[in-house]
Design a protein around this motif. Structure first.
Motif, short mmCIF file in Angstrom:
data_model
loop_
_atom_site.label_atom_id
_atom_site.label_comp_id
_atom_site.label_asym_id
_atom_site.label_seq_id
_atom_site.Cartn_x
_atom_site.Cartn_y
_atom_site.Cartn_z
N ARG A 1 0.84 -1.21 0.00
CA ARG A 1 0.00 0.00 0.00
C ARG A 1 0.87 1.26 0.00
NH1 ARG A 1 -4.52 1.56 4.53
NH2 ARG A 1 -5.22 3.46 3.51
N GLN A 2 1.91 1.24 0.82
CA GLN A 2 2.83 2.38 0.87
C GLN A 2 3.54 2.57 -0.47
OE1 GLN A 2 5.63 1.75 4.01
NE2 GLN A 2 5.38 3.80 4.79
N LEU A 3 3.98 1.48 -1.06
CA LEU A 3 4.66 1.55 -2.35
C LEU A 3 3.73 2.12 -3.42
CD1 LEU A 3 7.30 1.05 -3.79
CD2 LEU A 3 6.57 -1.30 -4.19
N ASN A 4 2.47 1.75 -3.37
CA ASN A 4 1.50 2.32 -4.31
C ASN A 4 1.36 3.82 -4.12
OD1 ASN A 4 0.73 0.05 -5.82
ND2 ASN A 4 -0.68 -0.62 -4.23
N ARG A 5 1.36 4.28 -2.87
CA ARG A 5 1.28 5.72 -2.61
C ARG A 5 2.52 6.44 -3.13
NH1 ARG A 5 -1.17 4.49 2.66
NH2 ARG A 5 0.89 4.68 3.57
N ILE A 6 3.68 5.84 -2.93
CA ILE A 6 4.94 6.43 -3.42
C ILE A 6 4.90 6.52 -4.95
CG2 ILE A 6 7.44 6.08 -3.63
CD1 ILE A 6 7.18 4.60 -0.84
N TYR A 7 4.44 5.45 -5.58
CA TYR A 7 4.35 5.45 -7.03
C TYR A 7 3.41 6.57 -7.51
CZ TYR A 7 3.58 3.99 -11.81
OH TYR A 7 3.49 3.97 -13.18
N GLY A 8 2.26 6.69 -6.87
CA GLY A 8 1.31 7.75 -7.24
C GLY A 8 1.90 9.14 -7.06
N ALA A 9 2.58 9.35 -5.94
CA ALA A 9 3.20 10.66 -5.69
C ALA A 9 4.33 10.93 -6.68
CB ALA A 9 3.72 10.73 -4.26
N SER A 10 5.06 9.88 -7.08
CA SER A 10 6.14 10.08 -8.04
C SER A 10 5.60 10.52 -9.40
CB SER A 10 7.01 8.82 -8.17
OG SER A 10 6.30 7.76 -8.76
N VAL A 11 4.46 9.97 -9.78
CA VAL A 11 3.82 10.37 -11.04
C VAL A 11 3.43 11.84 -10.95
CG1 VAL A 11 1.75 10.03 -12.47
CG2 VAL A 11 3.06 8.05 -11.66
N LEU B 1 7.67 11.62 -19.41
CA LEU B 1 8.76 11.05 -20.21
C LEU B 1 10.10 11.13 -19.48
CD1 LEU B 1 7.79 12.45 -23.72
CD2 LEU B 1 7.34 10.17 -22.77
N THR B 2 10.12 11.71 -18.29
CA THR B 2 11.34 11.82 -17.49
C THR B 2 11.76 10.44 -17.02
OG1 THR B 2 10.58 13.98 -16.69
CG2 THR B 2 12.37 12.93 -15.45
N ASP B 3 13.05 10.10 -17.19
CA ASP B 3 13.57 8.84 -16.64
C ASP B 3 13.46 8.91 -15.13
OD1 ASP B 3 14.25 7.76 -19.11
OD2 ASP B 3 16.28 8.58 -19.06
N MET B 4 13.07 7.80 -14.51
CA MET B 4 12.94 7.78 -13.07
C MET B 4 13.12 6.38 -12.52
SD MET B 4 9.74 6.19 -12.36
CE MET B 4 9.17 6.81 -10.82
N ARG B 5 13.35 6.33 -11.20
CA ARG B 5 13.36 5.05 -10.51
C ARG B 5 12.97 5.31 -9.06
NH1 ARG B 5 19.24 5.88 -10.30
NH2 ARG B 5 19.84 5.74 -8.10
N ILE B 6 12.56 4.25 -8.39
CA ILE B 6 12.24 4.33 -6.97
C ILE B 6 13.22 3.44 -6.23
CG2 ILE B 6 10.50 3.90 -5.20
CD1 ILE B 6 8.36 4.33 -7.39
N ASP B 7 13.94 4.05 -5.27
CA ASP B 7 14.91 3.32 -4.45
C ASP B 7 14.37 3.17 -3.03
OD1 ASP B 7 16.57 3.46 -6.66
OD2 ASP B 7 18.09 4.71 -5.70
N PHE C 1 4.89 14.12 -9.07
CA PHE C 1 6.12 14.92 -9.10
C PHE C 1 6.61 15.09 -10.53
CE2 PHE C 1 10.62 15.76 -9.00
CZ PHE C 1 10.75 16.70 -7.98
N LEU C 2 6.55 14.01 -11.30
CA LEU C 2 7.03 14.07 -12.68
C LEU C 2 6.26 15.11 -13.50
CD1 LEU C 2 7.73 10.34 -13.57
CD2 LEU C 2 9.38 12.13 -12.96
N GLU C 3 5.03 15.37 -13.12
CA GLU C 3 4.24 16.38 -13.82
C GLU C 3 4.84 17.78 -13.67
OE1 GLU C 3 0.27 15.85 -12.30
OE2 GLU C 3 0.05 13.91 -13.30
N THR C 4 5.71 17.96 -12.66
CA THR C 4 6.35 19.26 -12.45
C THR C 4 7.65 19.39 -13.25
OG1 THR C 4 7.75 18.60 -10.56
CG2 THR C 4 5.47 19.26 -10.07
N GLN C 5 8.05 18.34 -13.94
CA GLN C 5 9.31 18.33 -14.67
C GLN C 5 9.09 18.71 -16.14
OE1 GLN C 5 12.34 17.71 -12.87
NE2 GLN C 5 10.69 18.18 -11.43
N PRO C 6 10.11 19.30 -16.77
CA PRO C 6 9.97 19.72 -18.17
C PRO C 6 9.52 18.60 -19.12
CG PRO C 6 11.97 20.63 -17.25
CD PRO C 6 11.41 19.68 -16.22
N LYS C 7 10.04 17.39 -18.92
CA LYS C 7 9.67 16.27 -19.79
C LYS C 7 8.43 15.52 -19.29
CE LYS C 7 14.27 15.09 -21.56
NZ LYS C 7 15.25 13.99 -21.61
N GLY C 8 7.91 15.93 -18.15
CA GLY C 8 6.72 15.29 -17.59
C GLY C 8 6.91 13.80 -17.39
#
Length: 122
Positions: free
Chosen positions: A75-85, A96-102, A87-94
């Protein structure tokens, strides 16, 4: 120990663990972009830059790395994934930005073990 004292202790221990992890990433040339970034889906402990990629870091602290790893729920990992999506909306490439979760595990002695690119199956 009262609940209030225990909560305060855990809060400060969590901040200290995040500081240790942020320093580890910075020493590897991956500076921190945000701490405790909050979106509608949830909070991300640390966000770092790794070249052109964004790294979302969940920090877990416990007496041992194994105990820390057990604290991450699906459940926590799902929340992190949702929040990461979000955050990516704030990036120039949206999106399409390369990302990973550590997952950064911090033991009672302050040693850090990083599991890079954890997946939804974790």
């Amino acid at each position: 120990m009262t609940r209030q004292i225990r909560g305060s202790t855990n809060y400060h221990a969590g901040h200290a663990a995040e500081d240790i992890v942020a320093l580890k990433y910075a020493r590897a040339g991956q500076p921190t972009l945000a701490r405790r970034w909050r979106g509608q889906s949830g909070e991300i402990d640390l966000v770092a830059q790794d070249g052109d990629a964004i790294v979302f870091i969940e920090v877990k602290k416990s007496r041992t790395h194994a105990q820390a790893a057990e604290r991450l729920s699906a459940r926590q990992l799902n929340r992190i994934y949702g929040a990461s999506v979000e955050f990516l909306e704030t990036q120039p490439k949206g999106q399409l930005t390369d990302m990973r979760i550590d997952l950064a595990l911090v033991d009672g002695a302050g040693r850090v073990d990083v599991i890079e690119n954890i997946s939804m199956a974790a």
